[in-house]
Enzyme design. Structure first.
Site, short mmCIF file in Angstrom:
data_model
loop_
_atom_site.label_atom_id
_atom_site.label_comp_id
_atom_site.label_asym_id
_atom_site.label_seq_id
_atom_site.Cartn_x
_atom_site.Cartn_y
_atom_site.Cartn_z
N TYR A 140 0.95 -1.10 -0.01
CA TYR A 140 -0.05 -0.03 0.00
C TYR A 140 0.83 1.34 0.03
O TYR A 140 0.24 2.36 0.00
CB TYR A 140 -1.04 -0.11 1.37
CG TYR A 140 -1.86 -1.26 1.18
CD1 TYR A 140 -2.39 -1.55 -0.14
CD2 TYR A 140 -1.82 -2.01 2.49
CE1 TYR A 140 -3.43 -2.89 0.06
CE2 TYR A 140 -2.61 -3.29 2.27
CZ TYR A 140 -3.36 -3.51 1.24
OH TYR A 140 -4.40 -4.88 1.15
N ASN A 188 -12.80 2.71 -3.42
CA ASN A 188 -11.93 1.57 -2.91
C ASN A 188 -12.57 1.32 -1.55
O ASN A 188 -12.38 1.80 -0.64
CB ASN A 188 -10.57 2.07 -2.75
CG ASN A 188 -9.80 0.98 -2.42
OD1 ASN A 188 -9.91 0.15 -2.07
ND2 ASN A 188 -8.23 1.35 -2.51
N ASP A 235 -25.54 -3.73 -3.10
CA ASP A 235 -26.66 -3.53 -3.09
C ASP A 235 -27.09 -1.77 -2.82
O ASP A 235 -27.96 -1.49 -3.69
CB ASP A 235 -27.65 -4.29 -2.15
CG ASP A 235 -28.03 -5.51 -2.65
OD1 ASP A 235 -27.55 -5.87 -3.90
OD2 ASP A 235 -28.27 -6.49 -1.91
N HIS A 280 -7.81 0.27 -6.74
CA HIS A 280 -7.41 -0.54 -5.42
C HIS A 280 -5.62 -0.12 -5.61
O HIS A 280 -5.44 0.05 -6.71
CB HIS A 280 -7.51 -1.98 -5.69
CG HIS A 280 -8.67 -2.25 -5.34
ND1 HIS A 280 -9.40 -2.38 -4.39
CD2 HIS A 280 -9.74 -2.87 -6.41
CE1 HIS A 280 -10.75 -3.09 -4.33
NE2 HIS A 280 -10.73 -3.08 -5.63
N SER A 308 -3.17 -1.99 -4.43
CA SER A 308 -2.61 -3.22 -4.74
C SER A 308 -3.11 -3.93 -5.99
O SER A 308 -4.38 -3.70 -6.42
CB SER A 308 -2.52 -4.16 -3.56
OG SER A 308 -3.82 -4.53 -3.46
N ARG A 312 -9.52 -11.98 -3.26
CA ARG A 312 -9.36 -10.78 -3.71
C ARG A 312 -9.76 -10.46 -5.23
O ARG A 312 -9.91 -9.32 -5.69
CB ARG A 312 -8.14 -10.06 -3.49
CG ARG A 312 -7.78 -10.08 -1.89
CD ARG A 312 -6.48 -9.48 -1.75
NE ARG A 312 -5.91 -9.57 -0.42
CZ ARG A 312 -5.99 -8.92 0.68
NH1 ARG A 312 -6.99 -7.95 0.56
NH2 ARG A 312 -5.48 -9.49 1.80
#
Ligand code: DQA
Length: 152
Positions: free
Chosen positions: A27, A78, A91, A104, A106, A115
């Protein structure tokens, strides 16, 4: 350009409040404040008007999504780990969606199998992953195209 066409909400979900304490190899070691500062600069260059939201509460995230259109013409989302399993959040987004890009830091598709799943698939217009902080610049540029504005 009309002010009401360039408002972009930047939404961060669970654990982004401690971003600088998370694995820097994944990150980048930046704080959420630093990330938002970088995004603010890129948004200004593109004549986008950013707003920021982060919460660790799934209920608050859903509530924000219900009202998203009131304050935003588009969104970068994100949702962190929620991305991979929270049907409540997808939803909630589907109630009144705006053009959106999943982001994202990563490379989620190159990590664990769980993931690779995203609850936003089919609901968002694009996805940017694995480009670190700079991925948000890429996503903002894509958003300019999505919103059909001149930016830059
Ligand atoms: C993340 C990827 C997710 O899998 C993870 O749970 C995060 C961060 C990213 O930005 O790379 O919290 O969304």
């Amino acid at each position: 350009m009309s002010r009401s066409q360039n408002r972009v909400a930047i939404l961060h979900g669970v654990n982004f409040d401690v971003l600088e304490r998370r694995d820097p190899n994944l990150y980048g070691g930046v704080s959420l404040g630093e990330l938002e500062h970088r995004i603010t600069g890129w948004a200004a260059e593109l004549e986008l008007e950013p707003s920021f939201f982060q919460t660790n509460s799934e209920a608050e995230f859903c509530g924000y999504l219900h009202r998203l259109r009131e304050g935003a013409d588009g969104a970068l989302i994100n949702a962190g780990a929620w991305t991979h399993y929270s049907r409540a959040i997808s939803d909630a987004f589907a109630v009144d969606p705006v053009p959106a890009i999943e982001v994202h830091l990563s490379d989620v598709d190159g990590r664990e199998d769980w993931r690779k799943v995203s609850v936003f698939e089919g609901l968002v217009q694009d996805k940017v992953a694995g480009q670190g902080v700079d991925g948000y610049k890429v996503a903002l540029e894509k958003m300019v195209n999505l919103l059909g504005i001149a930016g830059g």
